[in-house]
Design a protein around this motif. Structure first.
Motif, short mmCIF file in Angstrom:
data_model
loop_
_atom_site.label_atom_id
_atom_site.label_comp_id
_atom_site.label_asym_id
_atom_site.label_seq_id
_atom_site.Cartn_x
_atom_site.Cartn_y
_atom_site.Cartn_z
N GLU A 107 39.93 12.48 2.35
CA GLU A 107 39.29 13.05 3.53
C GLU A 107 37.82 12.68 3.53
O GLU A 107 37.28 12.27 2.50
CB GLU A 107 39.48 14.56 3.58
CG GLU A 107 38.86 15.33 2.43
CD GLU A 107 39.13 16.82 2.55
OE1 GLU A 107 38.17 17.55 2.85
OE2 GLU A 107 40.30 17.24 2.36
N PHE A 108 37.18 12.79 4.69
CA PHE A 108 35.77 12.38 4.80
C PHE A 108 35.01 13.38 5.67
O PHE A 108 35.60 14.12 6.46
CB PHE A 108 35.65 10.97 5.38
CG PHE A 108 36.31 10.78 6.72
CD1 PHE A 108 35.66 11.09 7.90
CD2 PHE A 108 37.62 10.29 6.79
CE1 PHE A 108 36.26 10.91 9.14
CE2 PHE A 108 38.25 10.12 8.02
CZ PHE A 108 37.56 10.43 9.20
N ASP A 109 33.70 13.37 5.50
CA ASP A 109 32.79 14.21 6.27
C ASP A 109 31.76 13.31 6.92
O ASP A 109 31.01 12.61 6.24
CB ASP A 109 32.10 15.24 5.37
CG ASP A 109 31.31 16.29 6.17
OD1 ASP A 109 30.97 16.02 7.33
OD2 ASP A 109 31.03 17.36 5.61
N LEU A 110 31.72 13.29 8.26
CA LEU A 110 30.82 12.40 8.99
C LEU A 110 29.40 12.93 9.09
O LEU A 110 28.51 12.20 9.51
CB LEU A 110 31.37 12.18 10.41
CG LEU A 110 32.71 11.44 10.49
CD1 LEU A 110 33.26 11.52 11.90
CD2 LEU A 110 32.55 10.00 10.04
N GLN A 111 29.19 14.19 8.73
CA GLN A 111 27.86 14.76 8.87
C GLN A 111 27.56 15.72 7.71
O GLN A 111 27.38 16.92 7.91
CB GLN A 111 27.71 15.49 10.22
CG GLN A 111 26.27 15.71 10.64
CD GLN A 111 26.19 16.19 12.09
OE1 GLN A 111 27.19 16.51 12.71
NE2 GLN A 111 25.00 16.22 12.63
N PRO A 112 27.45 15.16 6.50
CA PRO A 112 27.13 16.02 5.36
C PRO A 112 25.69 16.53 5.40
O PRO A 112 25.36 17.54 4.79
CB PRO A 112 27.35 15.09 4.16
CG PRO A 112 27.15 13.72 4.71
CD PRO A 112 27.65 13.77 6.11
N ASP A 113 24.82 15.81 6.15
CA ASP A 113 23.42 16.20 6.27
C ASP A 113 23.27 17.17 7.44
O ASP A 113 23.81 16.95 8.52
CB ASP A 113 22.58 14.94 6.53
CG ASP A 113 21.09 15.19 6.41
OD1 ASP A 113 20.67 16.35 6.61
OD2 ASP A 113 20.35 14.23 6.13
#
Length: 536
Positions: A107-113
Motif C-alpha cells: 500500500e502507499f500514501d500519496l501525502q505523508p507530509d
C-alpha cells in the motif's frame, strides 16, 4: 438514478445576438461548458474579461466520468472560487492498495507530509464538479462579472481571420453568426471544433478496453484506491475500485481488445461481472456504464491563430493516473493570465505561443506516463507479462520493487522545465521550487501560502529584503514578505529555502516560479518579469 442529470442548468433562451443586423463581436468565446470550458470562463471573468460560453447541451454530463481530482487542480479551483464545495462534497483519499491475484502486495500514501491545505486527491462525480462551476458562474453574474452561458447553442461552422474568429451557431430557433476576438475550444475528445478546422490527433490507440461502471451500494470498503492485477474475478485482466459520494462506487474492469462494446454494456452482461467481484449477496444498482478504449494522443499544436484548444479537445490519455480533467484545468490555468495580458496590450501576442510550448510539454509528460502505465497493466507479450508478474511478486516483500509497479502514475503538477518564460536559477535551493515548478503550499499560522499568491505576479521574499512593489511595463508586482519563523513546521524552509538563509522568488499569476535568487537584485528581477511576459 440521480435526478441531477435531468435538470437544465443553463436552459436555452433567445439572445439579442440572434436578431442583430450584423454579427456581434465578443472578446472571448469558450466552446464547451464542461469542467475545462467553465474553468476557463470563470478565470477570465474574474480578471474582468468579457466571456461567452456556448454549449450544445444544457445539463451536466451524464454519468460520473472524471472522478479523481488532484491537489494541484484543487488549489487552482480555490483561486476560481469553487475549491471548497468540491472538497466538502468529495471523498478525500491519500492511500492506495495494490493486489496481485488474491494477495495485497503493498500500500502507499500519496501525502505523508502534512504541509498542504488540500488533500492528495478527492473523488467526486463530474456532474457535481460541473454543478459547482455553474454555481460559481451565477455568483459572478450576480456580482456583475462579464460572463454568460448559452445552452443549446451548437457551433456548426468556424471561420478564422487574422483579427477575429467567426462562428455559425445553431439553436432551437434557427442559426445565427457571431464573432470573437479569441476562441477557446473545450469541446471534448470528439471536438467538433477540431474537426471543422481540419486538425487531428497524433499518438497511439491501444488494443484494450475497460468497462467503467458506477454502482450504487452500501459497502464498508475504506476511502482508498484499490487496484488488482490478475484478480480471481477477472482472470488475466485488471480491476479498479474507487469510492465516490452518495454511496456510488466506481468499478473499472479490463475486458481486452476484441469485444462487442454494445453487448458488453448491457446490464445482463455487466451485472454478472460485478457479482463475481463483489459477491452474490451484495445488493447494488447500476447508475452508469461505459466502455473506454485506451488512447494516448494529442494535437500537434494547441494554438491555431486566434483559436486555442484546451483539455480533451487538445489531448487524450488513458484514465489510469487521473491525468485527463486534471491536466485540462492546468491548461486553462496556464492560458488565461497570458490571454488577459495580451488583451490588455501588456504582452505581445507571441506570449500565447508559450501556452503551446508549456502545455504540450505537460501533455507529453502525461502521455509518457499514461503509455507506461498501459504497457504495465496490459503486457504486450508473454515475456513482458512474466517480468511484470515477477515485479508484483517482489513488491510484496521488497521496497526496491514497489516503484516499478505501475497501476497508473497518479497526476502531479507539471514542471515547465526549459520554458522560454523561465529565468536562470540563481538560488541553490530545493528542486521542487525551481523555475518552471508550481509553488507547493506551506502553512502560515492559521493560513496557507497559496491563497496569498492568487492571480497576479508576486515577489515572494523569505527572510530577504526587497521593495514592496515594482512596476515593469505596466505590470505591477507586489511583494509578499515571509520568514521561516511564520511556519513552525519548517515546511516553508524545506520547500523554498533548503540550505539557503534567504530567498527571493518571482511567482507568475498561475503560481509557477518564474525566477529565484538568494537576494533581490533590481535589474535581474525586472528582466525576469519581461521574460515571463514574453518580452525578452
Amino acid at each position: 438514478m440521480n435526478k441531477i442529470f435531468e435538470v437544465p442548468l443553463y436552459a436555452y433562451e433567445a439572445s439579442p445576438d440572434q436578431s442583430a443586423p450584423a454579427p456581434v463581436r465578443h472578446k472571448v468565446i469558450v466552446v464547451g461548458a464542461g469542467p475545462v470550458g467553465l474553468a476557463a470562463a470563470i478565470d477570465l471573468a474574474q480578471q474582468g474579461v468579457e466571456v461567452l460560453v456556448l454549449d450544445d447541451n444544457d445539463k451536466v454530463s451524464f454519468g460520473s466520468r472524471a472522478i479523481c481530482f488532484a491537489k494541484r487542480p484543487l488549489e487552482i479551483l480555490d483561486r476560481l472560487g469553487c475549491g471548497q464545495p468540491m472538497v466538502d462534497k468529495g471523498v478525500l483519499w491519500n492511500k492506495g492498495k495494490v493486489f496481485f491475484d488474491e494477495r495485497q502486495v503493498y500500500e502507499f500514501d500519496l501525502q505523508p507530509d502534512s504541509g498542504d491545505q488540500r488533500p492528495a486527491f478527492i473523488n467526486l462525480q463530474q456532474y457535481y464538479f460541473e454543478q459547482f462551476l455553474v454555481d460559481r458562474v451565477r455568483e459572478l453574474q450576480a456580482q456583475g462579472a462579464p460572463i454568460e452561458i448559452r445552452g443549446r447553442n451548437k457551433v456548426e461552422a468556424v471561420g478564422t481571420h487574422p483579427d477575429h474568429v467567426k462562428l455559425e451557431v445553431e439553436t432551437p430557433e434557427g442559426s445565427y453568426t457571431i464573432e470573437a476576438d479569441w476562441v477557446i475550444a473545450c469541446d471534448g475528445a470528439g471536438s467538433p471544433m477540431r474537426a471543422m478546422m481540419g486538425k487531428d490527433f497524433v499518438g497511439r490507440v491501444f488494443e484494450d478496453n475497460f468497462l467503467i461502471a458506477d454502482v450504487i451500494m452500501e459497502a464498508d470498503f475504506p476511502s482508498e484506491r484499490w487496484f488488482w492485477f490478475d484478480p480471481p474475478f477477472n482472470k488475466g485482466q485488471s480491476a479498479l475500485l474507487h469510492k465516490q459520494p452518495d454511496g456510488v462506487w466506481r468499478i473499472d474492469l479490463q475486458l481486452g481488445w476484441d469485444i462487442d462494446k454494445e453487448r458488453e454494456k448491457r446490464p445482463e452482461n455487466v451485472i454478472p461481472r460485478l457479482k463475481a467481484m463483489l459477491g452474490e449477496d451484495v445488493n447494488f444498482e447500476l447508475e452508469w456504464v461505459s466502455i473506454y478504449t485506451f488512447q494516448c494522443r494529442r494535437m500537434e499544436q494547441f494554438r491555431h491563430g486566434r483559436v486555442i484548444f484546451a483539455g480533451d479537445s487538445a489531448h487524450q490519455v488513458s484514465p489510469f493516473g487521473a491525468r485527463g480533467a486534471n491536466s485540462g484545468v492546468q491548461d486553462t490555468d496556464n492560458l488565461c493570465w497570458k490571454l488577459k495580458l495580451v488583451i490588455d496590450g501588456k504582452a505581445p501576442e507571441s506570449l500565447l505561443d508559450s501556452y503551446d510550448q508549456e502545455r504540450i510539454h505537460g501533455a507529453d509528460e502525461n502521455i509518457l506516463n499514461s503509455t507506461r502505465s498501459t504497457d504495465f497493466i496490459t503486457p504486450k507479450s508473454q515475456m513482458s507479462r512474466i517480468l511484470r508478474d515477477a515485479v508484483l511478486d517482489l513488491s510484496e516483500h521488497y521496497d526496491f520493487a514497489r516503484p516499478m509497479v505501475n497501476s497508473g502514475r497518479l497526476s502531479v503538477p507539471c514542471v515547465y522545465d526549459g520554458s522560454p518564460l523561465n529565468s536562470a536559477d540563481a538560488l541553490n535551493g530545493p528542486s521542487q521550487t525551481r523555475p518552471g515548478a508550481s509553488c507547493p503550499d506551506a502553512p502560515l499560522g492559521d493560513d496557507f501560502l497559496l491563497p496569498k499568491l492568487a492571480g497576479r505576479f508576486t515577489l515572494l521574499t523569505i527572510d530577504a529584503d526587497a521593495p514592496d512593489e515594482i512596476e515593469v511595463d505596466g505590470i505591477t508586482v507586489k511583494r509578499l514578505a515571509l520568514s521561516v519563523k511564520d511556519d513552525p513546521t519548517l515546511t516553508l524552509k524545506r520547500r523554498y529555502l533548503g540550505d539557503a538563509t534567504g530567498a527571493v522568488y518571482l511567482i507568475r499569476p498561475d503560481q509557477h516560479v518564474a525566477a529565484r535568487r538568494d537576494t533581490y537584485e533590481e535589474n535581474a528581477f525586472r528582466h525576469a518579469v519581461r521574460r515571463a511576459t514574453g518580452k525578452e
